[in-house]
Design an enzyme around this catalytic site. Structure first.
Site, short mmCIF file in Angstrom:
data_model
loop_
_atom_site.label_atom_id
_atom_site.label_comp_id
_atom_site.label_asym_id
_atom_site.label_seq_id
_atom_site.Cartn_x
_atom_site.Cartn_y
_atom_site.Cartn_z
N TYR A 139 67.98 7.67 25.15
CA TYR A 139 67.68 6.70 24.08
C TYR A 139 66.70 7.31 23.07
O TYR A 139 66.88 7.16 21.86
CB TYR A 139 67.09 5.43 24.71
CG TYR A 139 66.88 4.28 23.73
CD1 TYR A 139 67.98 3.59 23.21
CD2 TYR A 139 65.61 3.88 23.34
CE1 TYR A 139 67.80 2.53 22.31
CE2 TYR A 139 65.42 2.82 22.46
CZ TYR A 139 66.52 2.15 21.96
OH TYR A 139 66.34 1.10 21.07
N LYS A 143 67.71 8.03 19.11
CA LYS A 143 66.99 7.42 17.98
C LYS A 143 66.39 8.49 17.07
O LYS A 143 66.43 8.37 15.86
CB LYS A 143 65.90 6.47 18.49
CG LYS A 143 66.46 5.21 19.16
CD LYS A 143 67.41 4.47 18.24
CE LYS A 143 67.90 3.17 18.83
NZ LYS A 143 68.97 2.54 18.01
N VAL A 172 61.81 -6.62 20.16
CA VAL A 172 62.17 -7.80 19.37
C VAL A 172 62.43 -8.98 20.31
O VAL A 172 63.08 -8.82 21.35
CB VAL A 172 63.45 -7.50 18.54
CG1 VAL A 172 63.93 -8.74 17.81
CG2 VAL A 172 63.18 -6.36 17.54
#
Ligand SMILES: NC(=O)c1ccc[n+]([C@@H]2O[C@H](COP(=O)([O-])OP(=O)(O)OC[C@H]3O[C@@H](n4cnc5c(N)ncnc54)[C@H](OP(=O)(O)O)[C@@H]3O)[C@@H](O)[C@H]2O)c1
Length: 256
Positions: A139, A143, A172
């Site tokens: 990940y 990114k 989030v």
């Protein structure tokens, strides 16, 4: 306001679903790509769903062709797909995050509507430049790679008038995560509120607002940039973070 065609890759769930709904409510034509419809995918007449697996190269080509023949030339592409697996599946992450993004940009470069603003927005993450203990290496690399892909395409597509930018959220508070935070991990939610300079976790609408800005005339001279949508979280030094964490337990630790 002129109606534009947006393609939202990974718009069936989470942040992408909110972005797609916000754009559709503004009256735009929205083509959403994902593998399956979530039960609460709203029936908005401006949204068309294309159910396909981004891991399949031929399906990517077929889906993009179908989208263009149904909804016409595109003004904006927004990449929100998130590879999810229970283990660190390196090949899967690279394919879904990096290869699919590059391939779709290549497929669509000559399909932009030259009568409208044109831009691409990639949802990256603060983890493109920080290290998160809870996320796999794949990940982080995906990114960081996306951030550099944004800069590369910003330069190469500049003369076509296609702007390319990214938005990097921290954690989030998605609708899908509300039960986790509100009912099972309220203490964690409160800690986020104490640590983040703006005093709360970000919402999918915060990310959607930044995306809409990067697709608007108001950002017409901005390309190759990354906007952090994290309430100031990533500005804090290690000492400040530690003191704020400690202050969650004992408020006197915040003061030096
Ligand atoms: N959530 C956060 O706190 C957070 C923080 C920082 C950055 N971000 C970034 O924000 C973006 C969205 O995250 P999210 O949490 O909203 O993700 P999410 O809820 O898991 O949604 C991911 C989307 O990608 C689609 N997708 C995944 N694999 C696919 C495949 N093989 N083929 C087609 N579609 C596929 C999913 O659709 P289907 O399941 O229908 O296939 C879904 O629409 C990601 O880039 C993520 O890294 C999220």
């Amino acid at each position: 306001m002129k109606k534009k065609h947006y393609i939202v890759i990974g718009g069936t769930k989470g942040i992408g679903r909110v972005i797609a709904n916000d754009l559709a409510h503004e009256g735009h034509i929205v083509s959403v790509v994902g593998r399956k419809l979530a039960p609460d995918n709203k029936k908005n007449k401006n949204i068309t769903h294309w159910l396909t697996d981004l891991a399949d190269t031929n399906k990517r080509i077929e889906t993009i062709n179908q989208i263009l023949s149904r909804n016409g030339k595109v003004s904006h592409i927004i990449f929100c797909q998130q590879f999810r697996n229970t283990h660190d599946d390196w090949a899967g992450q690279i394919e879904i995050s990096l290869t699919a993004t590059k391939h779709i940009i290549d497929l669509l470069t000559d399909a932009f509507d030259y009568t409208n603003d044109r831009s691409i927005v990639v949802i990256s993450s603060v983890i493109g430049s920080l290290v998160a203990t809870g996320q796999p290496l794949s990940y982080h690399i995906a990114k960081a790679g996306l951030n550099q892909m944004v800069r590369y395409f910003a330069v190469h597509l500049g003369l076509k008038g296609i702007r390319v930018n990214s938005v990097s959220p921290a954690t989030v508070l998605k609708d899908e995560a509300k039960e986790f935070y509100y009912t099972k991990n309220k203490a964690l939610l409160d800690l986020f509120g104490q640590i983040i300079p703006l005093g709360r976790m970000g919402s999918p609408h915060d990310v959607s607002d930044a995306v809409q800005f990067l697709c608007s005339k108001q950002s017409s001279y901005i390309t190759g940039q990354d906007i952090k949508v994290d309430g100031g979280y990533s500005l804090l030094t290690q000492e400040s973070l530690t003191r704020r964490l400690a202050a969650g337990v004992n408020p006197t630790h915040e003061k030096k």
